[in-house]
Design a protein around this motif. Structure first.
Motif, PDB file in Angstrom:
ATOM      1  N   GLU A  63      53.090  82.570  13.393  1.00 27.54           N
ATOM      2  CA  GLU A  63      52.461  83.875  13.481  1.00 27.54           C
ATOM      3  C   GLU A  63      53.345  84.912  12.817  1.00 27.54           C
ATOM      4  OE1 GLU A  63      52.228  84.027  17.819  1.00 27.54           O
ATOM      5  OE2 GLU A  63      53.837  85.504  17.773  1.00 27.54           O
ATOM      6  N   GLU A  64      52.745  85.964  12.371  1.00 24.07           N
ATOM      7  CA  GLU A  64      53.484  87.010  11.680  1.00 24.07           C
ATOM      8  C   GLU A  64      54.226  87.865  12.692  1.00 24.07           C
ATOM      9  OE1 GLU A  64      52.665  88.144   7.918  1.00 24.07           O
ATOM     10  OE2 GLU A  64      52.786  85.969   8.053  1.00 24.07           O
ATOM     11  N   ARG A  65      55.540  87.964  12.502  1.00 19.83           N
ATOM     12  CA  ARG A  65      56.327  88.815  13.384  1.00 19.83           C
ATOM     13  C   ARG A  65      57.240  89.691  12.554  1.00 19.83           C
ATOM     14  NH1 ARG A  65      58.653  84.638  17.901  1.00 19.83           N
ATOM     15  NH2 ARG A  65      56.697  83.545  18.218  1.00 19.83           N
ATOM     16  N   VAL A  66      57.478  90.869  13.047  1.00 21.92           N
ATOM     17  CA  VAL A  66      58.376  91.778  12.344  1.00 21.92           C
ATOM     18  C   VAL A  66      59.802  91.520  12.834  1.00 21.92           C
ATOM     19  CG1 VAL A  66      58.974  94.170  11.857  1.00 21.92           C
ATOM     20  CG2 VAL A  66      56.566  93.521  12.121  1.00 21.92           C
ATOM     21  N   LEU A  67      60.656  91.073  11.935  1.00 23.01           N
ATOM     22  CA  LEU A  67      62.063  90.865  12.237  1.00 23.01           C
ATOM     23  C   LEU A  67      62.868  91.976  11.571  1.00 23.01           C
ATOM     24  CD1 LEU A  67      62.243  87.018  11.594  1.00 23.01           C
ATOM     25  CD2 LEU A  67      61.719  88.190  13.722  1.00 23.01           C
ATOM     26  N   LEU A  68      64.166  91.921  11.783  1.00 20.48           N
ATOM     27  CA  LEU A  68      65.034  92.945  11.206  1.00 20.48           C
ATOM     28  C   LEU A  68      64.883  93.034   9.696  1.00 20.48           C
ATOM     29  CD1 LEU A  68      68.314  92.370  13.228  1.00 20.48           C
ATOM     30  CD2 LEU A  68      66.705  94.268  13.448  1.00 20.48           C
ATOM     31  N   THR A  69      64.601  91.873   9.081  1.00 22.05           N
ATOM     32  CA  THR A  69      64.540  91.828   7.620  1.00 22.05           C
ATOM     33  C   THR A  69      63.116  91.964   7.090  1.00 22.05           C
ATOM     34  OG1 THR A  69      64.589  89.427   7.853  1.00 22.05           O
ATOM     35  CG2 THR A  69      66.654  90.510   7.295  1.00 22.05           C
ATOM     36  N   GLY A  70      62.172  92.287   7.970  1.00 18.44           N
ATOM     37  CA  GLY A  70      60.808  92.486   7.498  1.00 18.44           C
ATOM     38  C   GLY A  70      59.819  91.580   8.214  1.00 18.44           C
ATOM     39  N   LEU A  71      58.656  91.424   7.623  1.00 20.42           N
ATOM     40  CA  LEU A  71      57.594  90.623   8.218  1.00 20.42           C
ATOM     41  C   LEU A  71      57.764  89.156   7.827  1.00 20.42           C
ATOM     42  CD1 LEU A  71      54.956  91.053   9.888  1.00 20.42           C
ATOM     43  CD2 LEU A  71      53.750  91.128   7.708  1.00 20.42           C
ATOM     44  N   HIS A  72      57.799  88.283   8.823  1.00 20.64           N
ATOM     45  CA  HIS A  72      57.988  86.866   8.541  1.00 20.64           C
ATOM     46  C   HIS A  72      56.990  86.046   9.355  1.00 20.64           C
ATOM     47  CE1 HIS A  72      61.796  87.250   6.355  1.00 20.64           C
ATOM     48  NE2 HIS A  72      62.082  88.226   7.196  1.00 20.64           N
ATOM     49  N   ALA A  73      56.615  84.901   8.800  1.00 21.99           N
ATOM     50  CA  ALA A  73      55.814  83.945   9.555  1.00 21.99           C
ATOM     51  C   ALA A  73      56.767  83.136  10.433  1.00 21.99           C
ATOM     52  CB  ALA A  73      55.040  83.033   8.611  1.00 21.99           C
ATOM     53  N   VAL A  74      56.664  83.344  11.727  1.00 25.82           N
ATOM     54  CA  VAL A  74      57.592  82.730  12.671  1.00 25.82           C
ATOM     55  C   VAL A  74      56.817  81.774  13.561  1.00 25.82           C
ATOM     56  CG1 VAL A  74      59.189  83.192  14.565  1.00 25.82           C
ATOM     57  CG2 VAL A  74      59.039  84.781  12.655  1.00 25.82           C
ATOM     58  N   ALA A  75      57.421  80.614  13.835  1.00 25.24           N
ATOM     59  CA  ALA A  75      56.782  79.654  14.727  1.00 25.24           C
ATOM     60  C   ALA A  75      57.772  79.261  15.820  1.00 25.24           C
ATOM     61  CB  ALA A  75      56.347  78.411  13.953  1.00 25.24           C
ATOM     62  N   ASP A  76      57.254  79.034  17.014  1.00 28.08           N
ATOM     63  CA  ASP A  76      58.112  78.533  18.081  1.00 28.08           C
ATOM     64  C   ASP A  76      58.439  77.074  17.828  1.00 28.08           C
ATOM     65  OD1 ASP A  76      58.239  80.886  19.594  1.00 28.08           O
ATOM     66  OD2 ASP A  76      56.285  80.474  20.471  1.00 28.08           O
ATOM     67  N   ILE A  77      59.638  76.674  18.188  1.00 28.46           N
ATOM     68  CA  ILE A  77      60.001  75.265  18.073  1.00 28.46           C
ATOM     69  C   ILE A  77      60.353  74.724  19.451  1.00 28.46           C
ATOM     70  CG2 ILE A  77      60.741  75.335  15.662  1.00 28.46           C
ATOM     71  CD1 ILE A  77      63.647  75.514  16.634  1.00 28.46           C
ATOM     72  N   TYR A  78      60.118  73.442  19.635  1.00 28.38           N
ATOM     73  CA  TYR A  78      60.365  72.827  20.922  1.00 28.38           C
ATOM     74  C   TYR A  78      60.845  71.397  20.729  1.00 28.38           C
ATOM     75  CZ  TYR A  78      55.698  71.108  19.844  1.00 28.38           C
ATOM     76  OH  TYR A  78      54.620  70.544  19.206  1.00 28.38           O
ATOM     77  N   CYS A  82      60.850  66.282  25.256  1.00 23.77           N
ATOM     78  CA  CYS A  82      60.609  66.821  26.603  1.00 23.77           C
ATOM     79  C   CYS A  82      59.870  68.154  26.582  1.00 23.77           C
ATOM     80  CB  CYS A  82      61.920  66.949  27.369  1.00 23.77           C
ATOM     81  SG  CYS A  82      63.025  68.231  26.746  1.00 23.77           S
ATOM     82  N   LYS A  83      59.530  68.635  25.384  1.00 17.85           N
ATOM     83  CA  LYS A  83      58.706  69.836  25.208  1.00 17.85           C
ATOM     84  C   LYS A  83      59.391  71.129  25.654  1.00 17.85           C
ATOM     85  CE  LYS A  83      55.478  67.127  23.813  1.00 17.85           C
ATOM     86  NZ  LYS A  83      55.539  66.793  22.392  1.00 17.85           N
ATOM     87  N   THR A  84      60.686  71.089  25.828  1.00 15.22           N
ATOM     88  CA  THR A  84      61.404  72.319  26.151  1.00 15.22           C
ATOM     89  C   THR A  84      61.409  73.246  24.935  1.00 15.22           C
ATOM     90  OG1 THR A  84      62.855  71.183  27.682  1.00 15.22           O
ATOM     91  CG2 THR A  84      63.648  73.285  26.817  1.00 15.22           C
ATOM     92  N   THR A  85      61.064  74.489  25.161  1.00 14.63           N
ATOM     93  CA  THR A  85      61.109  75.455  24.066  1.00 14.63           C
ATOM     94  C   THR A  85      62.557  75.725  23.695  1.00 14.63           C
ATOM     95  OG1 THR A  85      59.077  76.477  24.835  1.00 14.63           O
ATOM     96  CG2 THR A  85      60.429  77.764  23.335  1.00 14.63           C
ATOM     97  N   LEU A  86      62.843  75.595  22.425  1.00 16.69           N
ATOM     98  CA  LEU A  86      64.215  75.774  21.950  1.00 16.69           C
ATOM     99  C   LEU A  86      64.435  77.160  21.367  1.00 16.69           C
ATOM    100  CD1 LEU A  86      64.577  72.383  20.077  1.00 16.69           C
ATOM    101  CD2 LEU A  86      65.689  72.985  22.221  1.00 16.69           C
ATOM    102  N   GLY A  87      63.514  77.601  20.550  1.00 20.96           N
ATOM    103  CA  GLY A  87      63.691  78.870  19.852  1.00 20.96           C
ATOM    104  C   GLY A  87      62.574  79.043  18.855  1.00 20.96           C
ATOM    105  N   TRP A  88      62.936  79.347  17.632  1.00 19.64           N
ATOM    106  CA  TRP A  88      61.903  79.625  16.653  1.00 19.64           C
ATOM    107  C   TRP A  88      62.379  79.220  15.275  1.00 19.64           C
ATOM    108  CZ3 TRP A  88      64.288  82.978  13.371  1.00 19.64           C
ATOM    109  CH2 TRP A  88      65.284  83.811  13.914  1.00 19.64           C
ATOM    110  N   LYS A  89      61.452  79.163  14.377  1.00 20.75           N
ATOM    111  CA  LYS A  89      61.819  78.891  12.992  1.00 20.75           C
ATOM    112  C   LYS A  89      61.036  79.800  12.078  1.00 20.75           C
ATOM    113  CE  LYS A  89      60.209  75.247  10.408  1.00 20.75           C
ATOM    114  NZ  LYS A  89      60.161  73.811  10.128  1.00 20.75           N
ATOM    115  N   TYR A  90      61.653  80.163  10.983  1.00 19.61           N
ATOM    116  CA  TYR A  90      60.877  80.823   9.933  1.00 19.61           C
ATOM    117  C   TYR A  90      61.343  80.280   8.602  1.00 19.61           C
ATOM    118  CZ  TYR A  90      64.500  84.395   8.868  1.00 19.61           C
ATOM    119  OH  TYR A  90      65.631  85.050   8.513  1.00 19.61           O
ATOM    120  N   GLY A  91      60.381  80.021   7.728  1.00 17.50           N
ATOM    121  CA  GLY A  91      60.691  79.277   6.530  1.00 17.50           C
ATOM    122  C   GLY A  91      61.172  77.904   6.951  1.00 17.50           C
ATOM    123  N   SER A  92      62.263  77.465   6.404  1.00  7.94           N
ATOM    124  CA  SER A  92      62.799  76.157   6.770  1.00  7.94           C
ATOM    125  C   SER A  92      63.969  76.303   7.742  1.00  7.94           C
ATOM    126  CB  SER A  92      63.257  75.422   5.512  1.00  7.94           C
ATOM    127  OG  SER A  92      64.262  76.174   4.858  1.00  7.94           O
TER     128      SER A  92
END
Ligand SMILES: [Zn+2]
Length: 107
Positions: A63-78, A82-92
């Protein structure tokens, strides 16, 4: 009716001759130390690890989120295991908080 069965086996193992990062809950390997970009990245919720590439990690819808460096497509990673949410990724680039992983050193 389709019955879904999921193997509990980790999908990928990293070589044990390197420092690795594993899921704090199920110990699935997550990343090789060589892939670490930064340990001191300041995310919106504090310090985070940044990695070039990871294994055994699933990715939610971007999803599109505004980060410090601008608008990025960010996805949650898990953790795929065990499906624990770890954090997020954008780009690679993947990022997660230090508390969600444990560091293992070679024997
Ligand atoms: Zn896990």
């Amino acid at each position: 009716m389709v019955k879904m069965t999921r193997s509990k086996t980790f999908q990928a193992y990293l070589p044990s001759c390197h420092r690795t990062y594993s899921c704090i809950h199920c110990r699935a390997h997550l990343a090789n130390h060589d892939e670490l970009i930064s340990k001191s990245f300041q995310g919106s919720q504090g310090r985070a690890y940044l990695f070039n590439s990871v294994v055994n990690v699933g990715c939610g819808p971007a999803e599109e989120r505004v980060l410090l460096t601008g608008l990025h497509a960010v996805a949650d990673i898990y953790c795929e295991n065990c499906k624990t949410t770890l954090g997020w990724k954008y780009g690679s680039v993947c990022s997660w908080h230090p508390v969600t992983s444990r560091e293992s050193k070679p024997l």
